[in-house]
Design a protein around this motif. Structure first.
Motif, short mmCIF file in Angstrom:
data_model
loop_
_atom_site.label_atom_id
_atom_site.label_comp_id
_atom_site.label_asym_id
_atom_site.label_seq_id
_atom_site.Cartn_x
_atom_site.Cartn_y
_atom_site.Cartn_z
N CYS A 189 0.84 -1.21 0.00
CA CYS A 189 0.00 0.00 0.00
C CYS A 189 0.87 1.26 0.00
N ALA A 190 1.95 1.21 -0.77
CA ALA A 190 2.87 2.34 -0.86
C ALA A 190 3.43 2.43 -2.28
N GLN A 191 2.54 2.48 -3.27
CA GLN A 191 2.98 2.48 -4.67
C GLN A 191 3.85 3.69 -5.02
N PRO A 192 3.53 4.90 -4.54
CA PRO A 192 4.45 6.02 -4.84
C PRO A 192 5.85 5.78 -4.30
N LEU A 193 5.96 5.13 -3.14
CA LEU A 193 7.29 4.81 -2.61
C LEU A 193 7.99 3.78 -3.48
N MET A 194 7.26 2.76 -3.93
CA MET A 194 7.86 1.76 -4.81
C MET A 194 8.40 2.43 -6.08
N ASN A 195 7.61 3.34 -6.65
CA ASN A 195 8.06 4.05 -7.85
C ASN A 195 9.29 4.90 -7.54
N TYR A 196 9.29 5.52 -6.37
CA TYR A 196 10.42 6.35 -5.95
C TYR A 196 11.69 5.52 -5.82
N LEU A 197 11.54 4.29 -5.32
CA LEU A 197 12.67 3.38 -5.16
C LEU A 197 13.01 2.63 -6.45
N ASN A 198 12.18 2.84 -7.48
CA ASN A 198 12.35 2.15 -8.76
C ASN A 198 12.23 0.63 -8.58
N GLN A 199 11.25 0.23 -7.78
CA GLN A 199 10.99 -1.18 -7.53
C GLN A 199 9.51 -1.46 -7.78
N PRO A 200 9.17 -2.54 -8.49
CA PRO A 200 7.75 -2.86 -8.67
C PRO A 200 7.12 -3.36 -7.38
N ALA A 201 7.94 -3.95 -6.53
CA ALA A 201 7.46 -4.51 -5.26
C ALA A 201 8.68 -4.88 -4.42
N THR A 202 8.44 -5.20 -3.16
CA THR A 202 9.50 -5.76 -2.32
C THR A 202 8.91 -6.88 -1.47
N ALA A 203 9.77 -7.70 -0.92
CA ALA A 203 9.37 -8.60 0.16
C ALA A 203 9.60 -7.85 1.47
N ARG A 204 8.89 -8.24 2.51
CA ARG A 204 9.01 -7.52 3.78
C ARG A 204 8.84 -8.48 4.95
N ALA A 205 9.82 -8.45 5.85
CA ALA A 205 9.70 -9.15 7.12
C ALA A 205 9.51 -8.09 8.20
N SER A 206 8.59 -8.34 9.11
CA SER A 206 8.35 -7.37 10.18
C SER A 206 8.22 -8.11 11.51
N PHE A 207 9.08 -7.72 12.44
CA PHE A 207 9.20 -8.41 13.72
C PHE A 207 8.39 -7.71 14.81
N TYR A 208 8.03 -8.51 15.84
CA TYR A 208 7.29 -7.94 16.96
C TYR A 208 7.78 -8.56 18.26
N LEU A 209 7.10 -8.26 19.34
CA LEU A 209 7.60 -8.63 20.66
C LEU A 209 7.70 -10.13 20.87
#
Length: 412
Positions: free
Chosen positions: A366-386
């Motif tokens: 849900c951050a397509q302008p950021l993806m375009n800014y990074l010149n990436q169509p998408a990324t994988a993402r790991a997100s950690f918690y407690l």
């Protein structure tokens, strides 16, 4: 206190399962978090003992429900250090909260030619409402640039925010880059220019201490489901001086004072904005989640995540062909790590890692302008918690290496 993080997993039954014959390692916490037994028990107890509508009845169950619902509001007030419960509005989540501000405050103060400032790292929920406001009012929407390591470019921020800027709305913590923005510094600058500061705190409130008075933001929004509460419940904190001026966006029962044939008046804050039967169980669940978090300590949770990031980063940087996005320094970010493997689509990465029992997300987040800014169509993402541990971090690294090996060299 010394928190036995390796034992917290026992509070989450959903984590005690195997996925594809592997122990589950859940690393999709930026999307939604798992719920501890204490939260589930609070929901069960409410429905078993106190299920009734709030505010309207004088019978015992109604009074119980109202006490628990408003008690949850007080827990939220204390948790974020809001001055008053009148400034704590229950919403469906961060998206609803930001839409309320953009529509009600925006229509109140934005005129043709005014400026609205956001950044390239914003979630769609903090982009589209302002796009629509700018279109409605003929205002100009401006974007703050980022530095090479994914931080907000403060020089550009000071250039973009001018005397014509009426509203600045920025994320506290990026859901892709994990970067923590200097909200108080930005708020001071916005106020000096005469503007209003709005903060998307969805990725901050679950992971670090947040004091809205210390930040001095005019509005601060966050969601329950990202902090171990049920889905469908969120919070909008707003300074009383603005909430008193703003008009509600939904009308009907609960939010009225008097209804006549041709006109009506509204209740006082916060109920002025809460039309209809609210998400009572969701609020109670949010209160239980706050109890759980406070029992651990938000400073301890932040330190735990940063320790995991500090442990992980050197291991990830050793993997050839792996691109990491956002700051490399653990103290500059939360436990959100976006990455790509050269030559492998992020969705393939996520699918392969799921076969190893490791749940990560892939897409534009849900951050397509950021993806375009990074010149990436998408990324994988790991997100950690407690409830994630060093063992989870090791399994993540092992699964990542196995995924890379499979797609680069196949089954040879």
């Amino acid at each position: 206190m010394t928190v036995p993080y390796e034992h917290l997993r026992e509070d989450f039954k959903i984590l005690q399962q195997h996925v594809n014959d592997e122990p589950l390692v859940y690393l999709d916490n930026a999307a939604t978090t798992q719920k501890p037994e204490a939260v589930l028990k609070a929901l069960e107890t409410y429905y078993h003992t106190s299920n009734a509508n709030v505010h309207r009845g004088v019978h015992t169950l109604a009074e119980r429900a109202t006490t628990q619902y408003e008690g949850a509001r007080e827990k939220v007030r204390r948790f974020i250090n809001a001055p008053s419960t009148a400034e704590v509005l229950f919403t469906r989540g961060t998206t609803t909260s930001l839409n309320w501000v953009a529509r009600s405050l925006g229509d109140l103060i934005i005129e043709e030619g005014d400026e609205i400032v956001i950044s390239f790292m914003e979630h769609h929920s903090n982009i589209i409402p302002w796009q629509q406001l700018a279109k409605r009012k003929g205002a100009k929407l401006k974007y703050i640039e980022l530095t090479d390591d994914g931080k907000l470019d403060m020089d550009d921020a000071r250039e973009k925010i001018t005397e014509q800027t009426k509203i600045v709305s920025l994320v506290h913590v990026s859901n892709v880059l994990g970067v923590v923005n200097p909200i108080r510094e930005l708020t001071d600058y916005v106020h000096d220019k005469g503007g209003v500061m709005v903060v998307d705190g969805a990725q901050a409130v679950p992971h670090m201490p947040v004091d809205v008075q210390a930040l001095d933001a005019d509005f601060y929004a966050f969601s329950g489901h990202k902090m171990m509460a049920p889905t469908g419940i969120g919070v909008l904190y707003g300074k009383r001086k603005w909430l008193e001026k703003m008009e509600p966006l939904e009308f009907g029962g609960e939010m009225i004072d008097f209804v006549e044939l041709q006109d009506s008046t509204w209740k006082e804050l916060p109920w002025k904005f809460e039309a209809g039967t609210p998400n009572i169980a969701g609020a109670i669940g949010l209160g239980a989640a706050i109890d759980y978090l406070e029992n651990i300590g938000m400073r301890e949770i932040m330190d735990h995540e940063q320790n995991l990031v500090a442990y992980l980063m050197p291991k990830l940087e050793e993997i050839e062909g792996l691109t990491l996005f956002g700051p490399k320094k653990a103290s500059d970010r939360t436990g959100v790590i976006a990455f790509n493997i050269d030559g492998v689509h992020p969705h393939d990465v996520a699918t392969a890692m799921d076969m190893e029992g490791v749940a990560v997300r892939a897409g534009h987040h849900c951050a397509q302008p950021l993806m375009n800014y990074l010149n990436q169509p998408a990324t994988a993402r790991a997100s950690f918690y407690l409830y994630n541990t060093v063992a989870d971090a090791d399994k993540f690294v092992d699964a990542l290496k196995a995924t890379k090996e499979f797609f680069i060299h196949g089954l040879d």
